[in-house]
Write a protein that holds these residues in place. Sequence first.
Motif, PDB file in Angstrom:
ATOM      1  N   PHE A 267       0.828  -1.207   0.000  1.00  0.00           N
ATOM      2  CA  PHE A 267       0.000   0.000   0.000  1.00  0.00           C
ATOM      3  C   PHE A 267       0.863   1.257   0.000  1.00  0.00           C
ATOM      4  N   ARG A 268       1.899   1.284   0.814  1.00  0.00           N
ATOM      5  CA  ARG A 268       2.763   2.455   0.883  1.00  0.00           C
ATOM      6  C   ARG A 268       3.492   2.688  -0.431  1.00  0.00           C
ATOM      7  N   ALA A 269       3.811   1.604  -1.149  1.00  0.00           N
ATOM      8  CA  ALA A 269       4.512   1.746  -2.419  1.00  0.00           C
ATOM      9  C   ALA A 269       3.574   2.185  -3.540  1.00  0.00           C
ATOM     10  N   ALA A 270       2.324   1.712  -3.520  1.00  0.00           N
ATOM     11  CA  ALA A 270       1.411   1.973  -4.630  1.00  0.00           C
ATOM     12  C   ALA A 270       0.527   3.178  -4.422  1.00  0.00           C
ATOM     13  N   ALA A 271       0.279   3.590  -3.192  1.00  0.00           N
ATOM     14  CA  ALA A 271      -0.690   4.665  -2.930  1.00  0.00           C
ATOM     15  C   ALA A 271      -0.276   5.983  -3.555  1.00  0.00           C
ATOM     16  N   TYR A 272       1.026   6.230  -3.686  1.00  0.00           N
ATOM     17  CA  TYR A 272       1.501   7.514  -4.181  1.00  0.00           C
ATOM     18  C   TYR A 272       1.535   7.586  -5.707  1.00  0.00           C
ATOM     19  N   ASP A 273       1.468   6.436  -6.404  1.00  0.00           N
ATOM     20  CA  ASP A 273       1.609   6.429  -7.861  1.00  0.00           C
ATOM     21  C   ASP A 273       0.395   5.868  -8.588  1.00  0.00           C
ATOM     22  N   THR A 274      -0.616   5.422  -7.840  1.00  0.00           N
ATOM     23  CA  THR A 274      -1.794   4.823  -8.466  1.00  0.00           C
ATOM     24  C   THR A 274      -2.962   5.786  -8.336  1.00  0.00           C
ATOM     25  N   PRO A 275      -3.494   6.291  -9.477  1.00  0.00           N
ATOM     26  CA  PRO A 275      -4.531   7.325  -9.390  1.00  0.00           C
ATOM     27  C   PRO A 275      -5.887   6.808  -8.920  1.00  0.00           C
ATOM     28  N   GLY A 276      -6.258   5.590  -9.278  1.00  0.00           N
ATOM     29  CA  GLY A 276      -7.594   5.093  -8.960  1.00  0.00           C
ATOM     30  C   GLY A 276      -7.580   4.086  -7.827  1.00  0.00           C
ATOM     31  N   LEU A 277      -8.665   4.101  -7.041  1.00  0.00           N
ATOM     32  CA  LEU A 277      -8.743   3.160  -5.935  1.00  0.00           C
ATOM     33  C   LEU A 277      -8.924   1.729  -6.417  1.00  0.00           C
ATOM     34  N   VAL A 278      -9.598   1.563  -7.570  1.00  0.00           N
ATOM     35  CA  VAL A 278      -9.788   0.204  -8.092  1.00  0.00           C
ATOM     36  C   VAL A 278      -8.438  -0.403  -8.449  1.00  0.00           C
ATOM     37  N   GLU A 279      -7.594   0.386  -9.141  1.00  0.00           N
ATOM     38  CA  GLU A 279      -6.260  -0.109  -9.493  1.00  0.00           C
ATOM     39  C   GLU A 279      -5.423  -0.364  -8.237  1.00  0.00           C
ATOM     40  N   LEU A 280      -5.574   0.506  -7.253  1.00  0.00           N
ATOM     41  CA  LEU A 280      -4.835   0.316  -6.005  1.00  0.00           C
ATOM     42  C   LEU A 280      -5.282  -0.959  -5.304  1.00  0.00           C
ATOM     43  N   ALA A 281      -6.596  -1.198  -5.273  1.00  0.00           N
ATOM     44  CA  ALA A 281      -7.103  -2.422  -4.654  1.00  0.00           C
ATOM     45  C   ALA A 281      -6.611  -3.659  -5.393  1.00  0.00           C
ATOM     46  N   ASP A 282      -6.524  -3.559  -6.736  1.00  0.00           N
ATOM     47  CA  ASP A 282      -6.024  -4.693  -7.514  1.00  0.00           C
ATOM     48  C   ASP A 282      -4.571  -5.004  -7.160  1.00  0.00           C
ATOM     49  N   GLN A 283      -3.767  -3.978  -6.968  1.00  0.00           N
ATOM     50  CA  GLN A 283      -2.369  -4.205  -6.614  1.00  0.00           C
ATOM     51  C   GLN A 283      -2.245  -4.852  -5.241  1.00  0.00           C
ATOM     52  N   LEU A 284      -3.063  -4.407  -4.302  1.00  0.00           N
ATOM     53  CA  LEU A 284      -3.037  -5.021  -2.983  1.00  0.00           C
ATOM     54  C   LEU A 284      -3.509  -6.467  -3.042  1.00  0.00           C
ATOM     55  N   ASP A 285      -4.517  -6.719  -3.871  1.00  0.00           N
ATOM     56  CA  ASP A 285      -5.022  -8.076  -4.021  1.00  0.00           C
ATOM     57  C   ASP A 285      -3.948  -8.991  -4.603  1.00  0.00           C
ATOM     58  N   ARG A 286      -3.193  -8.486  -5.585  1.00  0.00           N
ATOM     59  CA  ARG A 286      -2.124  -9.296  -6.162  1.00  0.00           C
ATOM     60  C   ARG A 286      -1.018  -9.562  -5.134  1.00  0.00           C
ATOM     61  N   ALA A 287      -0.753  -8.589  -4.260  1.00  0.00           N
ATOM     62  CA  ALA A 287       0.250  -8.799  -3.218  1.00  0.00           C
ATOM     63  C   ALA A 287      -0.180  -9.908  -2.265  1.00  0.00           C
ATOM     64  N   VAL A 288      -1.471  -9.931  -1.892  1.00  0.00           N
ATOM     65  CA  VAL A 288      -1.969 -10.983  -1.007  1.00  0.00           C
ATOM     66  C   VAL A 288      -1.920 -12.334  -1.706  1.00  0.00           C
ATOM     67  N   LEU A 289      -2.257 -12.373  -2.990  1.00  0.00           N
ATOM     68  CA  LEU A 289      -2.217 -13.630  -3.737  1.00  0.00           C
ATOM     69  C   LEU A 289      -0.792 -14.168  -3.836  1.00  0.00           C
ATOM     70  N   ARG A 290       0.186 -13.289  -4.043  1.00  0.00           N
ATOM     71  CA  ARG A 290       1.574 -13.735  -4.076  1.00  0.00           C
ATOM     72  C   ARG A 290       1.992 -14.295  -2.726  1.00  0.00           C
ATOM     73  N   ASP A 291       1.578 -13.620  -1.675  1.00  0.00           N
ATOM     74  CA  ASP A 291       1.907 -14.098  -0.330  1.00  0.00           C
ATOM     75  C   ASP A 291       1.282 -15.459  -0.078  1.00  0.00           C
ATOM     76  N   ALA A 292       0.024 -15.639  -0.490  1.00  0.00           N
ATOM     77  CA  ALA A 292      -0.654 -16.923  -0.301  1.00  0.00           C
ATOM     78  C   ALA A 292       0.022 -18.022  -1.104  1.00  0.00           C
ATOM     79  N   ALA A 293       0.463 -17.692  -2.334  1.00  0.00           N
ATOM     80  CA  ALA A 293       1.132 -18.690  -3.170  1.00  0.00           C
ATOM     81  C   ALA A 293       2.476 -19.086  -2.577  1.00  0.00           C
ATOM     82  N   ASP A 294       3.204 -18.119  -2.021  1.00  0.00           N
ATOM     83  CA  ASP A 294       4.500 -18.432  -1.413  1.00  0.00           C
ATOM     84  C   ASP A 294       4.348 -19.361  -0.213  1.00  0.00           C
TER      85      ASP A 294
END
Length: 238
Positions: A197-224
């Motif tokens: 969130f701290r990395a993407a919040a400053y460069d992502t204009p839309g909340l939907v895109e920001l939520a997608d990035q956070l969702d992908r981070a959780v999915l990567r964590d779950a896969a690991d």
Amino acid sequence: MSAPRPPQLAVAKPRVPRWVLWLPIILLLLDLTAEAVVPHAVAAGFLLTALPVVAAFSYGPVLTAATTGGALALQLLLALRAGHINEQHHVWVYIATVLSGAMGTALSWQRTRQNRNLLQARTVAETLQRTVLRPVPERAGGLRVAGLYRPAQAEVLVGGDLYEVCDTRFGVRVLLGDVRGKGLGAVRTVADVLGAFRAAAYDTPGLVELADQLDRAVLRDAADRGDDDLAVLALTPE
């Protein structure tokens, strides 16, 4: 200009309950009272045998050893007053007091060591909390911000809850969330989500895109981890 120093950690030391501190004194008073009420009793000083072990729960090893010496000296005085200082059962009481003092001193040393280790562990946990869950700024954009974090269990300083406030060029971004699960695994997920969130919040204009990035981070964590049930419930109001 030098960077401001982070606030000093104020971790409370483990405290002995006040009533425990009074136990050695109460035992001593009981023994002296018994000696005064029944002056011809030869067993009054026997109560002092337990004094070093009782003191071990309240005082440090040095004071516990000193208590042992005091108890033994008082037993000798009481026995001398009654004229039974050299009797065999009194000698065994002296030996029992010395053994009790040795065990009490060892017990006090172990208790002091455990308290020191507990204090160190709480200091590390406090540092972890301040690293993962940073204090929110006093102001973000046109908003005044305040935050308070209270874990469900007082002895666990960091859990599965997360929050962050970022003042970006797209506006103030706030993240509130809760990780499924608990323990170190939940803390790891909290750190991953907050980092994303701290990395993407400053460069992502839309909340939907920001939520997608956070969702992908959780999915990567779950896969690991190989954890298909890993989930984070989060809210990012704008």
